[in-house]
Design a protein around this motif. Structure first.
Motif, PDB file in Angstrom:
ATOM      1  N   ALA A  64      27.336 -22.232  25.386  1.00  0.00           N
ATOM      2  CA  ALA A  64      28.780 -22.083  25.167  1.00  0.00           C
ATOM      3  C   ALA A  64      29.211 -20.647  25.466  1.00  0.00           C
ATOM      4  O   ALA A  64      30.217 -20.413  26.154  1.00  0.00           O
ATOM      5  CB  ALA A  64      29.133 -22.456  23.731  1.00  0.00           C
ATOM      6  N   GLY A  88      35.631 -27.170  22.610  1.00  0.00           N
ATOM      7  CA  GLY A  88      34.243 -27.439  22.222  1.00  0.00           C
ATOM      8  C   GLY A  88      34.199 -28.733  21.425  1.00  0.00           C
ATOM      9  O   GLY A  88      34.711 -28.785  20.309  1.00  0.00           O
ATOM     10  N   THR A  97      37.494 -25.612  18.944  1.00  0.00           N
ATOM     11  CA  THR A  97      36.214 -26.227  18.602  1.00  0.00           C
ATOM     12  C   THR A  97      36.403 -27.189  17.443  1.00  0.00           C
ATOM     13  O   THR A  97      37.203 -26.935  16.539  1.00  0.00           O
ATOM     14  CB  THR A  97      35.145 -25.188  18.221  1.00  0.00           C
ATOM     15  N   GLN A 133      30.340 -23.760  19.776  1.00  0.00           N
ATOM     16  CA  GLN A 133      31.587 -22.999  19.646  1.00  0.00           C
ATOM     17  C   GLN A 133      32.012 -22.844  18.192  1.00  0.00           C
ATOM     18  O   GLN A 133      32.843 -21.985  17.880  1.00  0.00           O
ATOM     19  CB  GLN A 133      32.718 -23.677  20.433  1.00  0.00           C
ATOM     20  N   PHE A 157      29.363 -17.300  18.005  1.00  0.00           N
ATOM     21  CA  PHE A 157      30.137 -17.518  19.233  1.00  0.00           C
ATOM     22  C   PHE A 157      31.229 -16.453  19.345  1.00  0.00           C
ATOM     23  O   PHE A 157      31.440 -15.858  20.413  1.00  0.00           O
ATOM     24  CB  PHE A 157      30.741 -18.924  19.203  1.00  0.00           C
TER      25      PHE A 157
END
Lengths: 454, 331
Positions: free
Chosen positions: A277, A296, A320, A302, A307
């Motif tokens: 990711a 995501g 996400t 994510q 992240f």
């Protein structure tokens, strides 16, 4: 002929000893847990919170098996899951839930993120006399262990593994409290359609989407769900690009992003772990392209705090899925559960995350069912009969939204496949380098930014 | 299964044609759909995969040196690379120093660790009958120990550190790359030139070459062969450590098994290049990078390894000494 000189022998023995020591420790915490199976939650974490004075003098103690990846590739999440289960057990033992009047003794087993070890450990839990099992995070491990539980006749609650096939078998003893992969996909699309509408964007104007996914069961099943439901929410959308990749081996994503840049889809759905990711978003920035929304799906890479840590401001505006964020507690309906997160914070120094919250909820649901079994007069001393009573109780368990701790949804295990149809997966957007819930809209403290600024 | 999926995707049958723009222009109406990538993107991808290939060259340099000189395969190469990544993580996050200074720290620390490893596990077996096989096994043992120790000490959780280099981009004639990748590529070239010059001009380097070419002859002329082997192994591991730091500046995956992603590529690079060829390593690395790029551009990500290993097999069959290695003449 001298076969080997003394020096070489000494070296070989030293290396052997080092190897044995390292091997012993490398076996991970699972081996230790196997020895300390009788450790109760109150003994483990109870020092931080005092039991309330309402605790009855004598309560029935029920053994519950916990099957999680406490070592191996998924150890990090397995340990987070365990925190959620332990906190739920602690709260039950402290009589924080008046409807539950027994004490839980957790018997913890480590799958080492391996299927064969998972099955062996499940058999051991059976021999330890647990009345039910909760676990086992990885779908690939949950599936065979659930099958074994079904064979044994041991109630099995899956609070987090999402592969569709786990509850598609019609198993009598297997129950899932969270959403399955198809529902994750469905909710991804539902959320994005709602968010588009809330921002004045007609869903019919979304013409093209791309699907990028890591090529294990997780990525494949979630993407299959996205394909299945895409046109239900975005009637004019066409999949203009689809690509899978091996998450462990990928060293560059330039080609995928270059192809995406040419196709220029409106939405990109990416089912990914953390590394891929991050690499993907880095590459999008490098090649100077971004879609209206980078989403995501599957609440994995994510949704991890790393992240954002790794991408900094480049993570902003990405979406996400998330099972749980502290934002939920700002809503009127869920604010009454803030004490759970406060306790978690006191013990671990931070808020719960999706994994711990899901497992907390799974443990709670199982405890409700065990209490039902006890109330029905089933005798915990007769293990086989009691397990069946717990199974029957699980099958009649229905907890409406608002009564289930932490989550905005309820639980209904009365459905034939024991797949809770009420579980939903929230959508978060990264705004100012912070994950914020933006869907369901009634639980969103902030409004999503859609489309993302280029 | 894959092919079914592949066929369903629009435009993928045309991907081969799309790769050759002139061909596509001729039959553009027949193929339909949009090209797989924009024409300008070819240059971008060529540069991206050349840079990646250059980094492959750097990760393979230490391995090539050890393999070429000692004729020993260092199975723990990827793990030393992984340790380099952790050196970067800890020095950057704890001491707050620049990752490129961490590369120097890693070079020194891993060099010392490499020499220690050599003294404990390589030298005692290397001259015994079957020494090369024994070396392979001892380095395999070292690999297991290092990975297990890393799991115990740092957990399987992936780590990374924020650095502005990977999030800052350079653009030259419409081609973009991150500063971290560009620096890694430049350091790859500089390191390879430096190692080559070291082997050619410095006394110890010349001794290393002599040992590489003829260990018995080298001993006869008074070269301390065990000492040279020690230095070679130390230098090889030091280069792996430095490569680990450079990879960590743009590759977001510091974890105990992270080295395996890069060491497989390193073995392929060394075999592509041929043993004992320092410059060959960079060219082989770039070639592999471009082959990976071609595999993914023309077909899909699933093909990237297929193309690399198909060419790899061809080279093994047609030119077993590698692209830049010298063939042994039968006497």
């Amino acid at each position: 002929m001298s076969f080997m000189n003394a020096k070489a022998w000494i070296l070989a023995i030293v290396l052997l000893i080092v190897g044995l020591v390292v091997g012993y420790f490398a076996a991970g915490p699972g081996q230790v847990k196997t020895v300390t199976t009788t450790t109760t939650v109150t003994e483990t974490v109870g020092v931080t919170t005092q039991p309330t004075k309402t605790t009855p003098a004598k309560r029935v103690e029920i053994k519950v098996g916990v099957l999680l990846p406490l070592s191996g590739d998924s150890a990090l999440i397995g340990q987070e899951d365990l925190r959620g289960i332990q906190l739920a057990a602690l709260h039950i033992n402290q009589s924080k839930y008046p409807n539950i009047r027994f004490t839980i003794k957790l018997v913890i087993a480590d799958t080492q993120t391996k299927q064969d070890v998972g099955v062996t450990e499940l058999r051991r839990l059976d021999q330890e006399g647990v009345v039910a099992v909760i676990g086992a995070y990885n779908s690939a491990v949950t599936y065979p262990t659930a099958a074994e539980a079904e064979r044994i006749g041991l109630p099995y609650v899956d609070p987090e593994a999402i592969s569709d096939k786990i509850t598609a078998q019609g198993w009598k003893y297997v129950f899932r409290t969270c959403a399955n992969a198809s529902k994750y996909a469905y909710d991804t699309l539902w959320a994005m359609a709602d968010i588009a509408k809330a921002n004045g964007v007609d869903v019919k104007s979304i013409k093209s989407v791309a699907l990028i996914y890591e090529n294990s069961d997780f990525g494949v099943f979630t993407t299959n769900g996205l394909k299945k439901y895409l046109n239900m929410f975005f009637p004019n959308a066409e999949i203009v690009y689809e690509e899978s990749y091996p998450a462990e081996e990928v060293t560059s994503m330039d080609d995928m992003v270059a192809k995406l840049k040419t196709k220029n889809p409106d939405l990109v759905f990416h089912v990914a772990y953390l590394k891929d990711a991050v690499l993907f978003v880095q590459t999008m920035k490098k090649l100077g392209w971004s879609p209206k929304a980078y989403v995501g799906a599957g609440a994995a890479g994510q949704a991890r705090v790393e992240f954002i840590q790794q991408l900094g401001s480049y993570a902003n505006y990405g979406y996400t899925q998330t099972e749980w964020l502290p934002d939920f507690l700002n809503s009127k309906v869920l604010s009454k559960w803030a004490w759970i997160d406060q306790d978690f914070n006191r013990i671990y120094g931070r808020s719960m995350v999706g994994s711990s919250a899901l497992n907390y909820v799974g443990t709670y649901v199982l405890a409700v069912a065990i209490q039902k079994a006890l109330d029905s007069g089933a005798d915990p001393g007769d293990l086989k009969a009691f397990r069946n009573a717990v199974r029957d109780a699980l099958e009649t368990t229905k907890i409406p939204a608002g009564e289930l701790p932490l989550m905005p949804w309820g639980v209904d295990l009365t459905v034939p496949n024991h797949q809770n149809p009420e579980a939903i997966v929230a959508m978060a957007q990264i705004l100012n380098e912070r994950l914020r819930v933006v869907w369901p809209l009634e639980f969103a403290p902030v409004k999503a930014v859609f489309p993302a600024p280029s | 299964m894959y092919f079914q999926l592949h066929r369903r995707r629009r435009g993928d049958f045309t991907s081969l044609i799309n790769f050759f723009p002139l061909l596509r222009i001729r039959i553009g109406k027949v193929t339909g759909g949009s090209p797989l990538i924009e024409l300008g993107a070819y240059t971008q991808l060529l540069v991206s995969y050349t840079i990646l290939g250059g980094v492959y060259g750097l990760t393979a340099l230490g391995l090539s040196l050890i393999w070429g000189v000692m004729k020993a395969v260092n199975w723990a190469h990827g793990d030393f690379l992984m340790l380099g990544m952790y050196v970067a993580f800890w020095t950057v996050t704890l001491l707050g120093i620049d990752p490129y200074i961490a590369a120097i720290v890693s070079f020194i620390l891993l060099g010392l660790l490499g020499m220690m490893t050599h003294i404990i596990a390589i030298e005692p077996v290397v001259e015994k009958p079957g020494g090369h096989e024994a070396t392979l096994l001892t380095t395999l043992g070292i690999s297991v120990i290092l990975e297990s120790l890393a799991l115990i000490l740092w957990s399987p959780s992936p780590r990374s550190y924020y650095n502005s280099y990977k999030n800052t981009f350079l653009e030259v004639l419409g081609v973009r790359t991150s500063v971290a990748e560009a620096i890694a590529f430049m350091i790859s070239i500089i390191s390879i030139v430096a190692v080559d010059q070291f082997l050619r001009r410095v006394r110890i380097g010349k001794a290393i070459r002599a040992v590489s070419q003829n260990p018995i002859g080298a001993r006869v002329v008074g070269i301390d062969v065990p000492r040279i082997r020690l230095m070679t192994f130390g230098l090889g591991v030091a280069l792996a450590g430095m490569a680990g730091v450079l990879v960590s500046t743009f590759y977001p995956n510091i974890r105990p098994l992270a080295g395996s992603v890069w060491d497989i590529a390193s073995y392929v690079v060394v075999i592509f290049a041929g043993l004992g060829t320092i410059y060959g390593v960079i060219f082989a690395g770039i070639l592999i990078g471009i082959l990976e790029g071609l595999g993914t551009i023309i077909f899909s990500n699933a093909f990237r390894q297929i193309l690399v290993y198909a060419v790899f097999l061809m080279i093994l069959l047609l030119r077993p000494q590698g692209l830049f290695g010298k063939a042994l003449r039968r006497v």
